[in-house]
Design a protein around this motif. Structure first.
Motif, mmCIF file in Angstrom:
data_model
loop_
_atom_site.group_PDB
_atom_site.id
_atom_site.type_symbol
_atom_site.label_atom_id
_atom_site.label_comp_id
_atom_site.label_asym_id
_atom_site.label_seq_id
_atom_site.Cartn_x
_atom_site.Cartn_y
_atom_site.Cartn_z
ATOM 1 N N SER A 12 96.827 29.487 31.972
ATOM 2 C CA SER A 12 97.645 28.494 30.929
ATOM 3 C C SER A 12 96.573 28.113 30.096
ATOM 4 O O SER A 12 97.053 27.684 28.953
ATOM 5 N N LEU A 13 95.309 27.753 30.369
ATOM 6 C CA LEU A 13 94.410 27.172 29.265
ATOM 7 C C LEU A 13 94.086 28.429 28.278
ATOM 8 O O LEU A 13 94.254 27.911 27.052
ATOM 9 N N PHE A 14 93.908 29.711 28.389
ATOM 10 C CA PHE A 14 94.005 30.447 27.403
ATOM 11 C C PHE A 14 95.307 30.560 26.614
ATOM 12 O O PHE A 14 95.074 30.702 25.501
ATOM 13 N N ASP A 15 96.363 30.628 27.237
ATOM 14 C CA ASP A 15 97.500 30.581 26.526
ATOM 15 C C ASP A 15 97.610 29.319 25.579
ATOM 16 O O ASP A 15 98.221 29.167 24.446
ATOM 17 N N SER A 16 97.228 28.141 26.039
ATOM 18 C CA SER A 16 97.488 27.050 25.281
ATOM 19 C C SER A 16 96.390 27.149 24.034
ATOM 20 O O SER A 16 96.769 26.918 22.644
ATOM 21 N N ILE A 17 95.102 27.328 24.029
ATOM 22 C CA ILE A 17 94.500 27.682 22.720
ATOM 23 C C ILE A 17 94.798 28.791 21.883
ATOM 24 O O ILE A 17 94.483 28.487 20.770
ATOM 25 N N SER A 37 90.171 31.561 18.616
ATOM 26 C CA SER A 37 89.697 31.356 19.645
ATOM 27 C C SER A 37 89.926 32.922 20.482
ATOM 28 O O SER A 37 90.836 33.415 20.215
ATOM 29 N N ASN A 38 88.960 33.079 21.390
ATOM 30 C CA ASN A 38 89.074 34.195 22.229
ATOM 31 C C ASN A 38 90.212 34.060 23.398
ATOM 32 O O ASN A 38 90.346 33.404 23.818
ATOM 33 N N ASN A 39 91.428 35.044 22.786
ATOM 34 C CA ASN A 39 92.501 35.057 23.895
ATOM 35 C C ASN A 39 92.629 36.505 24.353
ATOM 36 O O ASN A 39 93.262 37.202 24.012
ATOM 37 N N ASN A 40 91.475 36.705 25.478
ATOM 38 C CA ASN A 40 91.328 38.284 25.724
ATOM 39 C C ASN A 40 91.440 38.190 27.181
ATOM 40 O O ASN A 40 90.365 38.825 27.856
ATOM 41 N N ILE A 54 83.636 30.536 29.023
ATOM 42 C CA ILE A 54 83.939 31.659 28.382
ATOM 43 C C ILE A 54 84.000 31.526 27.049
ATOM 44 O O ILE A 54 83.647 32.229 26.003
ATOM 45 N N GLN A 55 84.583 30.295 26.466
ATOM 46 C CA GLN A 55 84.863 30.300 24.886
ATOM 47 C C GLN A 55 83.683 30.198 24.122
ATOM 48 O O GLN A 55 83.250 30.540 22.973
ATOM 49 N N THR A 56 82.701 29.182 24.874
ATOM 50 C CA THR A 56 81.434 29.028 24.305
ATOM 51 C C THR A 56 80.352 30.488 24.182
ATOM 52 O O THR A 56 79.777 30.961 23.333
ATOM 53 N N ALA A 57 80.784 31.366 25.178
ATOM 54 C CA ALA A 57 79.806 32.653 25.270
ATOM 55 C C ALA A 57 80.625 33.565 24.557
ATOM 56 O O ALA A 57 79.818 34.496 24.194
ATOM 57 N N LYS A 58 81.972 33.654 24.151
ATOM 58 C CA LYS A 58 82.549 34.650 23.300
ATOM 59 C C LYS A 58 82.509 35.903 23.852
ATOM 60 O O LYS A 58 82.114 36.721 23.022
ATOM 61 N N SER A 101 99.258 43.559 36.818
ATOM 62 C CA SER A 101 98.140 42.999 36.039
ATOM 63 C C SER A 101 99.022 42.117 34.986
ATOM 64 O O SER A 101 100.024 42.337 34.599
ATOM 65 N N TYR A 102 98.065 41.281 34.619
ATOM 66 C CA TYR A 102 98.801 40.035 33.820
ATOM 67 C C TYR A 102 97.642 39.939 32.619
ATOM 68 O O TYR A 102 96.357 40.387 32.778
ATOM 69 N N THR A 103 98.244 39.593 31.236
ATOM 70 C CA THR A 103 97.031 39.418 30.278
ATOM 71 C C THR A 103 97.634 38.336 29.230
ATOM 72 O O THR A 103 99.043 38.118 29.172
#
Length: 293
Positions: free
Chosen positions: A221-226, A233-236, A113-117, A145-147
């Motif tokens: 958790s991975l999204f939140d850490s980056i 980084s894409n936090n979406n 996901i991060q590579t594809a942006k 829903s969560y984000t």
């Protein structure tokens, strides 16, 4: 998780597209929702994933009509499709993650996901209906829903959905702490809800954590850490969690796809989305007869 593109994919630049990703969870609601999308919208297969953390799998095309089945199309464990009308890339996962491989698989998904942006990432998942609290039952709303993004939280809240901002769980307490204390404050969901339509959901000090959501919590958790370490980084990431029970989950899938259409329309008002949706032909194989109403 190497992505293997088709020989001539319809799209190769994903930065302006949404990613719709199901998580193998209660009742396979996310997978049924994706099948609804593939049955309802023209789509093109743009590739597949090969991942050692997923059980090998192959079957006849589950969303094909009898006429198309004569073409001999084959589906495998994880396939990637492009739906132009939705401006979205859609992943379908038909095989579960091998035991003990959830963390590795979540990391592989996250890195792709991060590579594809992708512009936005929408995770379709489900949670056990019996895990709902009294406030949720009294609200009559069978989803949440969560984000990971405050801006997305405001956007989702404008739909009058119960929504929460994800916050990583606290570090585990020292081993000499009482087991009772170890069970406290372990929810990885922030207590700040922005749902204006159901204030009862924002009253608990700690919103319920989705249960039975497959890779949901690990991916969040991975999204939140980056997001805290790499601001570019894409936090979406956002999710649509439908409360369900194991069984015939077609109605849950219809609910989830309806919510997804609302969310996509909110993300991009230029989308023209049809209201008619049809269930895939493979759904009829799950039961010998349809229960009479």
């Amino acid at each position: 998780m190497p992505f293997v593109p088709s020989a001539s994919p319809a799209v190769s630049d994903f930065c302006k597209l949404n990613l719709i990703l199901p998580a193998v969870s209660v009742g396979n609601v996310g997978q049924l929702c994706v099948d609804l999308l593939l049955s309802s919208f023209p789509h093109q297969r743009i590739g597949y994933f090969y991942d050692v953390n997923i059980f090998p799998f192959a079957c006849a095309d589950p969303v094909a009509t009898k006429k198309k089945q004569l073409e001999g199309k084959l589906s495998i464990a994880i396939e990637v499709f492009y739906i132009e009308k939705l401006k979205s890339v859609v992943v379908q996962q038909r095989s579960p993650v091998a035991p003990g491989r959830n963390q590795a698989f979540s990391k592989n998904v996250f890195e792709w996901i991060q590579t594809a942006k992708f512009q936005n990432v929408i995770l379709l998942t489900s949670s056990y209906a019996y895990k709902r609290e009294d406030a949720q039952l009294s609200s009559g709303i069978p989803f949440v829903s969560y984000t990971t993004n405050d801006d997305l939280l405001q956007l989702i809240s404008s739909l009058s959905w119960p929504s929460y901002r994800f916050v990583a769980p606290s570090p585990p307490p020292p081993s000499n702490i009482s087991p009772l204390l170890e069970e406290m404050d372990q929810s990885p969901i922030s207590s700040s809800s922005s749902s204006s339509s159901s204030p009862s959901l924002s009253s608990p000090s700690s919103p319920p954590t989705p249960i039975g959501g497959g890779i949901t919590k690990k991916l969040f958790s991975l999204f939140d850490s980056i997001s805290s370490n790499e601001k570019d980084s894409n936090n979406n990431l956002m999710s649509i969690v439908v409360y369900a029970s194991e069984g015939d989950n077609q109605e849950d899938a219809f609910l989830q796809v309806s919510l997804l259409m609302q969310l996509l329309s909110k993300l991009d008002s230029s989308l023209e989305l049809p209201t008619n949706k049809k269930m895939e032909s493979s759904s009829e194989l799950g039961y010998c007869f349809r229960p009479s109403s």
